[in-house]
Design a protein around this motif. Structure first.
Motif, PDB file in Angstrom:
ATOM      1  N   LEU A   1       1.160  -2.951   6.594  1.00  0.00           N
ATOM      2  CA  LEU A   1      -0.086  -3.342   7.256  1.00  0.00           C
ATOM      3  C   LEU A   1      -1.344  -2.951   6.483  1.00  0.00           C
ATOM      4  N   GLY A   2      -1.295  -1.813   5.736  1.00  0.00           N
ATOM      5  CA  GLY A   2      -2.513  -1.296   5.097  1.00  0.00           C
ATOM      6  C   GLY A   2      -3.544  -0.919   6.150  1.00  0.00           C
ATOM      7  N   GLY A   3      -4.751  -0.557   5.747  1.00  0.00           N
ATOM      8  CA  GLY A   3      -5.798  -0.167   6.700  1.00  0.00           C
ATOM      9  C   GLY A   3      -5.380   1.050   7.501  1.00  0.00           C
ATOM     10  N   ALA A   4      -5.960   1.203   8.695  1.00  0.00           N
ATOM     11  CA  ALA A   4      -5.595   2.339   9.551  1.00  0.00           C
ATOM     12  C   ALA A   4      -4.600   1.852  10.599  1.00  0.00           C
TER      13      ALA A   4
ATOM     14  N   GLU B   1       6.472  -1.618 -10.229  1.00  0.00           N
ATOM     15  CA  GLU B   1       5.560  -0.681 -10.884  1.00  0.00           C
ATOM     16  C   GLU B   1       4.839   0.127  -9.813  1.00  0.00           C
ATOM     17  N   LEU B   2       5.062   1.431  -9.844  1.00  0.00           N
ATOM     18  CA  LEU B   2       4.426   2.335  -8.893  1.00  0.00           C
ATOM     19  C   LEU B   2       3.064   2.742  -9.447  1.00  0.00           C
ATOM     20  N   ARG B   3       2.027   2.735  -8.581  1.00  0.00           N
ATOM     21  CA  ARG B   3       0.678   3.062  -9.092  1.00  0.00           C
ATOM     22  C   ARG B   3       0.110   4.314  -8.457  1.00  0.00           C
ATOM     23  N   ILE B   4       0.922   5.000  -7.648  1.00  0.00           N
ATOM     24  CA  ILE B   4       0.480   6.262  -7.039  1.00  0.00           C
ATOM     25  C   ILE B   4       1.495   7.342  -7.439  1.00  0.00           C
ATOM     26  N   PRO B   5       1.103   8.624  -7.366  1.00  0.00           N
ATOM     27  CA  PRO B   5       2.060   9.662  -7.774  1.00  0.00           C
ATOM     28  C   PRO B   5       3.320   9.638  -6.898  1.00  0.00           C
ATOM     29  N   PRO B   6       4.493   9.748  -7.526  1.00  0.00           N
ATOM     30  CA  PRO B   6       5.747   9.724  -6.762  1.00  0.00           C
ATOM     31  C   PRO B   6       6.045  11.067  -6.104  1.00  0.00           C
ATOM     32  N   ARG B   7       6.834  11.047  -5.058  1.00  0.00           N
ATOM     33  CA  ARG B   7       7.326  12.257  -4.377  1.00  0.00           C
ATOM     34  C   ARG B   7       6.186  13.214  -4.030  1.00  0.00           C
ATOM     35  N   ALA B   8       5.075  12.667  -3.553  1.00  0.00           N
ATOM     36  CA  ALA B   8       3.915  13.506  -3.257  1.00  0.00           C
ATOM     37  C   ALA B   8       3.435  13.307  -1.828  1.00  0.00           C
ATOM     38  N   GLY B   9       4.247  12.672  -1.003  1.00  0.00           N
ATOM     39  CA  GLY B   9       3.839  12.449   0.392  1.00  0.00           C
ATOM     40  C   GLY B   9       2.908  11.261   0.547  1.00  0.00           C
TER      41      GLY B   9
ATOM     42  N   ILE C   1      -3.207   3.262   1.269  1.00  0.00           N
ATOM     43  CA  ILE C   1      -3.908   3.372  -0.017  1.00  0.00           C
ATOM     44  C   ILE C   1      -3.619   2.063  -0.756  1.00  0.00           C
ATOM     45  N   PRO C   2      -4.654   1.193  -0.882  1.00  0.00           N
ATOM     46  CA  PRO C   2      -4.396  -0.131  -1.468  1.00  0.00           C
ATOM     47  C   PRO C   2      -3.797  -0.041  -2.876  1.00  0.00           C
TER      48      PRO C   2
ATOM     49  N   SER D   1       0.822  -1.213   0.000  1.00  0.00           N
ATOM     50  CA  SER D   1       0.000   0.000   0.000  1.00  0.00           C
ATOM     51  C   SER D   1       0.853   1.257   0.000  1.00  0.00           C
ATOM     52  N   GLY D   2       0.300   2.330  -0.593  1.00  0.00           N
ATOM     53  CA  GLY D   2       0.802   3.676  -0.308  1.00  0.00           C
ATOM     54  C   GLY D   2       0.151   4.126   0.994  1.00  0.00           C
ATOM     55  N   LYS D   3       0.251   5.398   1.329  1.00  0.00           N
ATOM     56  CA  LYS D   3      -0.365   5.849   2.586  1.00  0.00           C
ATOM     57  C   LYS D   3      -0.668   7.350   2.549  1.00  0.00           C
ATOM     58  N   VAL D   4      -1.634   7.733   3.401  1.00  0.00           N
ATOM     59  CA  VAL D   4      -1.715   9.147   3.784  1.00  0.00           C
ATOM     60  C   VAL D   4      -1.628   9.183   5.303  1.00  0.00           C
ATOM     61  N   ILE D   5      -0.990  10.236   5.795  1.00  0.00           N
ATOM     62  CA  ILE D   5      -0.945  10.409   7.249  1.00  0.00           C
ATOM     63  C   ILE D   5      -2.158  11.239   7.641  1.00  0.00           C
ATOM     64  N   LEU D   6      -3.014  10.678   8.494  1.00  0.00           N
ATOM     65  CA  LEU D   6      -4.222  11.393   8.939  1.00  0.00           C
ATOM     66  C   LEU D   6      -3.857  12.464   9.949  1.00  0.00           C
ATOM     67  N   LEU D   7      -2.966  12.117  10.858  1.00  0.00           N
ATOM     68  CA  LEU D   7      -2.500  13.085  11.872  1.00  0.00           C
ATOM     69  C   LEU D   7      -1.106  12.689  12.358  1.00  0.00           C
ATOM     70  N   GLY D   8      -0.286  13.683  12.679  1.00  0.00           N
ATOM     71  CA  GLY D   8       0.939  13.423  13.437  1.00  0.00           C
ATOM     72  C   GLY D   8       2.238  13.414  12.666  1.00  0.00           C
ATOM     73  N   GLU D   9       2.219  13.736  11.329  1.00  0.00           N
ATOM     74  CA  GLU D   9       3.500  13.771  10.619  1.00  0.00           C
ATOM     75  C   GLU D   9       4.442  14.779  11.274  1.00  0.00           C
ATOM     76  N   HIS D  10       5.671  14.629  11.068  1.00  0.00           N
ATOM     77  CA  HIS D  10       6.753  15.431  11.666  1.00  0.00           C
ATOM     78  C   HIS D  10       6.895  15.189  13.165  1.00  0.00           C
TER      79      HIS D  10
END
Ligand code: MEV
Length: 308
Positions: free
Chosen positions: A152-155, A91-99, A34-35, A12-21
């Protein structure tokens, strides 16, 4: 483009919901996977040493990045304990260098494919260790949250001391993800945040505590399925990140526009300075995507969980 014949892995890719940095400094953070972030395929190298081929959406890697990926790949092959050199295709399926955790997704997909090839069944700790060998080539001292989310994927809830655990979520999370198009190296932004903390001297601990309190609130909101409380915590987190100098006027504007069309919460996600924004947008996904796309932002809607 397909990854070809051989043993396969995905992550999976990921987004951070809270707490980066703040997570770099020991505070917990929450991320969601992000599956289908990356897929990989591995087979024995017929001639020479281990080689890596990379496919993905534009912008493709620079010559320098390709060299780093080759080094990362060699580190993975060694860490996974392959007795022979390997040919890897990722093969990457999400935009690169975008967090969005593209680097960790590629690393974990490759590690899974290597383990499938050599016939071993790694546990989570082993996969995290092997993928971190690649991550260190790129990020110096990453917190490890990207790799944990990719595995792990998921939350997940993650902190540096105790690692990652899956989080129960009480209802589906309708998220919009926007890629601002501006890129800032993670390493630079991590240094900027650390410099801001240092400037605050004795107040630094209090600042980190404020980040931590919002993460605790968000964790409760997630398990209760309370989207309003989760959105409020995300908005509070964006305010803190902006006060530490890692947001930009453009990211702030994207957050405000999302809230104006009904998003319950909006914030940057990842290192900031550009990169991605996320919005919790139940019932108003289409409006958020519309206002972001009007500004030239590449935007997508994803729904996460529940069920993990
Ligand atoms: C990057 O996705 C998240 C940061 O917190 C860096 C890290 O955790 O290594 C900015």
């Amino acid at each position: 483009m397909t990854t070809g014949e051989g043993a396969r892995g995905e992550a999976s890719g990921k987004v951070i919901l809270l707490g980066e940095h703040a997570v770099v400094h020991g505070v917990p953070a929450i991320a969601v996977g992000i599956p289908g972030g990356a897929t990989a395929c591995v087979r024995e190298a017929i001639d020479g040493g281990s080689r890596l081929q990379v496919h993905g959406p534009p912008p493709g890697p620079s010559e320098r990045e390709l060299q780093d990926m080759q080094r990362g790949w060699e580190a993975i092959v060694e860490s996974c304990g392959s007795p022979a050199p390997l040919r890897g295709v990722v093969e990457l399926r999400i935009p690169p260098r975008a967090g969005l955790g593209s680097s960790a997704a590629m690393a974990v997909a490759l590690c899974r494919a290597v383990h499938a090839h050599i016939g071993s069944a790694p546990d989570t700790i082993r996969l995290v260790r092997d993928a971190s060998a690649w991550e260190r080539v790129f990020h110096g001292n990453p917190s490890g949250i990207d790799v944990a989310a990719a595995v792990l994927g998921g939350a997940i809830r993650f902190d540096r001391a105790s690692g990652a655990r899956s989080l129960p979520i009480g209802c589906a999370l309708p998220l919009c993800i926007g890629v601002s198009g501006r890129r800032a190296p993670t390493r630079t932004m991590v240094e900027l945040f650390a410099g801001q903390l240092q400037e605050r001297g004795a107040r630094a601990a209090q600042v980190l505590e404020s980040f931590g309190e919002l993460v605790e609130r968000a964790e409760r909101a997630l398990s209760d399925g309370d989207l309003e409380a989760l959105g409020a915590a995300m908005n509070g987190n964006q305010g803190l990140l902006a006060s530490m100098g890692v947001s930009t006027d453009a990211l702030d504007a994207l957050c405000e526009e999302a809230r104006a069309v009904g998003a319950l919460g909006a914030k940057l996600s990842g290192a900031g300075g550009g990169g991605s924004v996320i919005a919790l947008a139940p019932g108003c996904e289409a409006e958020v995507l519309r206002v972001w796309r009007r500004r030239g932002v590449e935007a997508m809607a994803v729904t996460v969980g529940p069920g993990r």
